[in-house]
Design a protein around this motif. Structure first.
Motif, PDB file in Angstrom:
ATOM      1  N   GLU A   1       7.124  -0.102  -0.034  1.00  0.00           N
ATOM      2  CA  GLU A   1       7.007   0.995   1.047  1.00  0.00           C
ATOM      3  C   GLU A   1       7.191  -0.067   2.573  1.00  0.00           C
ATOM      4  O   GLU A   1       8.067   0.473   3.317  1.00  0.00           O
ATOM      5  CB  GLU A   1       5.271   1.615   1.458  1.00  0.00           C
ATOM      6  CG  GLU A   1       4.744   1.797   2.649  1.00  0.00           C
ATOM      7  CD  GLU A   1       4.130   3.182   2.171  1.00  0.00           C
ATOM      8  OE1 GLU A   1       3.801   3.186   1.288  1.00  0.00           O
ATOM      9  OE2 GLU A   1       4.396   3.770   3.027  1.00  0.00           O
TER      10      GLU A   1
ATOM     11  N   ALA B   1      10.658   0.291   3.022  1.00  0.00           N
ATOM     12  CA  ALA B   1      11.131   1.126   3.415  1.00  0.00           C
ATOM     13  C   ALA B   1      11.032   1.555   4.881  1.00  0.00           C
ATOM     14  O   ALA B   1      11.575   2.260   5.591  1.00  0.00           O
ATOM     15  CB  ALA B   1      10.856   2.524   2.275  1.00  0.00           C
TER      16      ALA B   1
ATOM     17  N   LYS C   1      12.507   3.034  -0.761  1.00  0.00           N
ATOM     18  CA  LYS C   1      10.730   2.463  -1.492  1.00  0.00           C
ATOM     19  C   LYS C   1      11.137   2.910  -2.678  1.00  0.00           C
ATOM     20  O   LYS C   1      10.498   1.580  -3.739  1.00  0.00           O
ATOM     21  CB  LYS C   1       9.925   3.629  -0.751  1.00  0.00           C
ATOM     22  CG  LYS C   1       8.571   3.507  -1.095  1.00  0.00           C
ATOM     23  CD  LYS C   1       7.645   4.702  -0.602  1.00  0.00           C
ATOM     24  CE  LYS C   1       5.827   4.421  -0.765  1.00  0.00           C
ATOM     25  NZ  LYS C   1       5.133   5.479  -0.486  1.00  0.00           N
TER      26      LYS C   1
END
Ligand SMILES: O=C[C@H](O)COP(=O)(O)O
Length: 250
Positions: free
Chosen positions: A200, A203, A195
């Motif tokens: 995000e 990830a 991340k």
């Protein structure tokens, strides 16, 4: 977002071509689980017969290693287009045994990862700490460094499709599995690192396996953890037990 689990066997230096065919045929009916991507990473000489035997099943045949050059005078190595020509879609990169016995470094791992993506092969990128590093409490920093180097110059789109295998060296082939909490701690830290490096969405998309003495008795507990998206299985992938690991949720 629910990530599909990926459970891969790493046969290491086991199974002749004829034994490979027999094992694939034995396991074919036992690993049918549509919730899971199933991969057998096999010795190079077993790839073609194993691929043939796996036809019509849900088994993907992968490689255990690949070189980072296209072709040429690299005796004993296997080129990426040799793998793709044989239908290979996954390759293990940077296993701790390759690092220990064949002098692989984070830098060569990065070159191999980039080359795999260039050829549309999904790398299963291995990382993990030694027992000394764990006892010293530096294991998270060590793994973050391995991940950051492995992903240098890898785009977010490529990274989303990668697989990372967290394998504590002290748990490989020793029968000493990391507890599910120990494994989750590191897999969560790897996701946090991805991340930081990307974002995000990357990830959340990337799949992270745990490896190290996974067996039919501990797979369900390990794979129930939120950041563990499957396993990279050595010894237990060489026998019928692998079917129970793949069908851990049945
Ligand atoms: O790649 C697989 C790992 O090295 C784990 O091996 P293991 O399941 O025999 O401990």
């Amino acid at each position: 977002m629910a990530r599909k689990k990926i459970i891969a066997g790493n046969w290491k230096m086991n199974k002749t071509p004829s034994e490979a065919v027999a094992l694939v045929n034995e396991l074919k009916p036992l690993v049918a689980n549509e919730d899971v991507d199933v991969v057998f990473c096999v010795p190079a000489i077993d790839i073609i017969p194993a691929m043939e035997a796996a036809k019509g099943s849900n088994i993907n045949i992968g490689a255990e290693n690949m070189y980072f050059e296209e072709s040429g005078a690299y005796t004993g190595e296997i080129a990426p287009n040799m793998l793709t020509d044989a239908g290979v879609k996954y390759v293990v990169i940077g296993h701790s045994e390759r690092r220990e016995y064949f002098a692989e470094t984070d830098e060569t791992v990065n070159k191999k990862v980039l080359k795999a993506f260039e050829h549309g092969i999904t790398p299963i990128i291995c990382c993990g700490e030694s027992l000394t590093q764990r006892k010293q409490g530096i294991y998270i920093d060590w793994i973050r460094m391995q991940i950051k180097i492995a992903f240098q110059n890898v785009t977010a789109d490529q990274a989303k499709g990668a697989v990372i295998a967290y394998e504590p060296i002290w748990a490989i082939g020793t029968g000493e599995t990391a507890t599910s909490d120990q494994a989750e701690e590191v897999c969560a830290a790897i996701r946090a690192c991805i991340k930081e490096v990307y974002d995000e969405a990357t990830a959340e998309a990337i799949r992270i396996q745990y490896g190290g003495s996974v067996n039919a008795g501990n797979a369900a507990e390990l794979f129930s953890k939120p950041d563990i998206d499957g396993g990279l299985v050595g010894g237990a992938s060489l026998k019928a037990d692998f079917g129970k690991i793949v069908c851990y949720n049945k």
